[in-house]
Scaffold this motif. Sequence first.
Motif, mmCIF file in Angstrom:
data_model
loop_
_atom_site.group_PDB
_atom_site.id
_atom_site.type_symbol
_atom_site.label_atom_id
_atom_site.label_comp_id
_atom_site.label_asym_id
_atom_site.label_seq_id
_atom_site.Cartn_x
_atom_site.Cartn_y
_atom_site.Cartn_z
ATOM 1 N N LEU A 54 65.983 38.977 115.261
ATOM 2 C CA LEU A 54 66.863 39.275 114.143
ATOM 3 C C LEU A 54 66.044 39.964 113.057
ATOM 4 O O LEU A 54 64.999 39.461 112.655
ATOM 5 N N VAL A 55 66.511 41.120 112.600
ATOM 6 C CA VAL A 55 65.819 41.904 111.582
ATOM 7 C C VAL A 55 66.767 42.048 110.396
ATOM 8 O O VAL A 55 67.886 42.533 110.547
ATOM 9 N N LEU A 56 66.298 41.614 109.214
ATOM 10 C CA LEU A 56 67.161 41.596 108.030
ATOM 11 C C LEU A 56 66.608 42.456 106.902
ATOM 12 O O LEU A 56 65.415 42.394 106.606
ATOM 13 N N GLU A 57 67.469 43.205 106.282
ATOM 14 C CA GLU A 57 67.155 43.922 105.053
ATOM 15 C C GLU A 57 67.958 43.238 103.954
ATOM 16 O O GLU A 57 69.183 43.168 104.025
ATOM 17 N N VAL A 58 67.254 42.708 102.949
ATOM 18 C CA VAL A 58 67.896 41.948 101.885
ATOM 19 C C VAL A 58 68.118 42.854 100.677
ATOM 20 O O VAL A 58 67.214 43.549 100.231
ATOM 21 N N LYS A 59 69.341 42.826 100.164
ATOM 22 C CA LYS A 59 69.707 43.561 98.960
ATOM 23 C C LYS A 59 70.201 42.561 97.919
ATOM 24 O O LYS A 59 70.608 41.444 98.253
ATOM 25 N N ALA A 60 70.183 42.952 96.655
ATOM 26 C CA ALA A 60 70.590 42.053 95.569
ATOM 27 C C ALA A 60 72.089 41.807 95.563
ATOM 28 O O ALA A 60 72.541 40.712 95.227
ATOM 29 N N THR A 61 72.876 42.821 95.938
ATOM 30 C CA THR A 61 74.335 42.695 95.908
ATOM 31 C C THR A 61 74.937 43.486 97.074
ATOM 32 O O THR A 61 74.283 44.348 97.661
ATOM 33 N N GLU A 62 76.204 43.203 97.353
ATOM 34 C CA GLU A 62 76.917 43.971 98.373
ATOM 35 C C GLU A 62 76.986 45.448 97.981
ATOM 36 O O GLU A 62 76.865 46.333 98.820
ATOM 37 N N GLN A 63 77.148 45.706 96.702
ATOM 38 C CA GLN A 63 77.195 47.098 96.212
ATOM 39 C C GLN A 63 75.888 47.831 96.521
ATOM 40 O O GLN A 63 75.891 49.012 96.860
ATOM 41 N N ASP A 64 74.762 47.123 96.438
ATOM 42 C CA ASP A 64 73.469 47.732 96.764
ATOM 43 C C ASP A 64 73.393 48.111 98.236
ATOM 44 O O ASP A 64 72.752 49.092 98.593
#
Length: 109
Positions: A54-64
């Motif tokens: 599993l590879v995840l890219e984390v963003k601050a918000t859904e809009q990001d």
Amino acid sequence: MKMVDFSKAAKESLIQRDILKYLNGLPMCKAIKIICANEGGTPDIFCVYRGTPLVLEVKATEQDVLRSALDQKRQHMQMDQWETTGAMTAYVWSLEGVESLITHIAKKL
């Protein structure tokens, strides 16, 4: 020159911390945060859960996440490459999103 939004970076860091704590608390799961990589656009978190990469890219918000489609071509290329190798990839902005993803994976096993 692009300005760094430190409040977004701090929020992403907190989300990453919560995700790592959750994932590493699961049986048969190991997750790490990549801090420095030799390739630009490298995703934030790499994990194997019960044999599923599993590879995840984390963003601050859904809009990001939506904005990143335009701004982060290198990240998208990296995510596509990982998916092509058989890893499950996801852009996430909350712990709940990761919990849902883990539930989905567990149902397939």
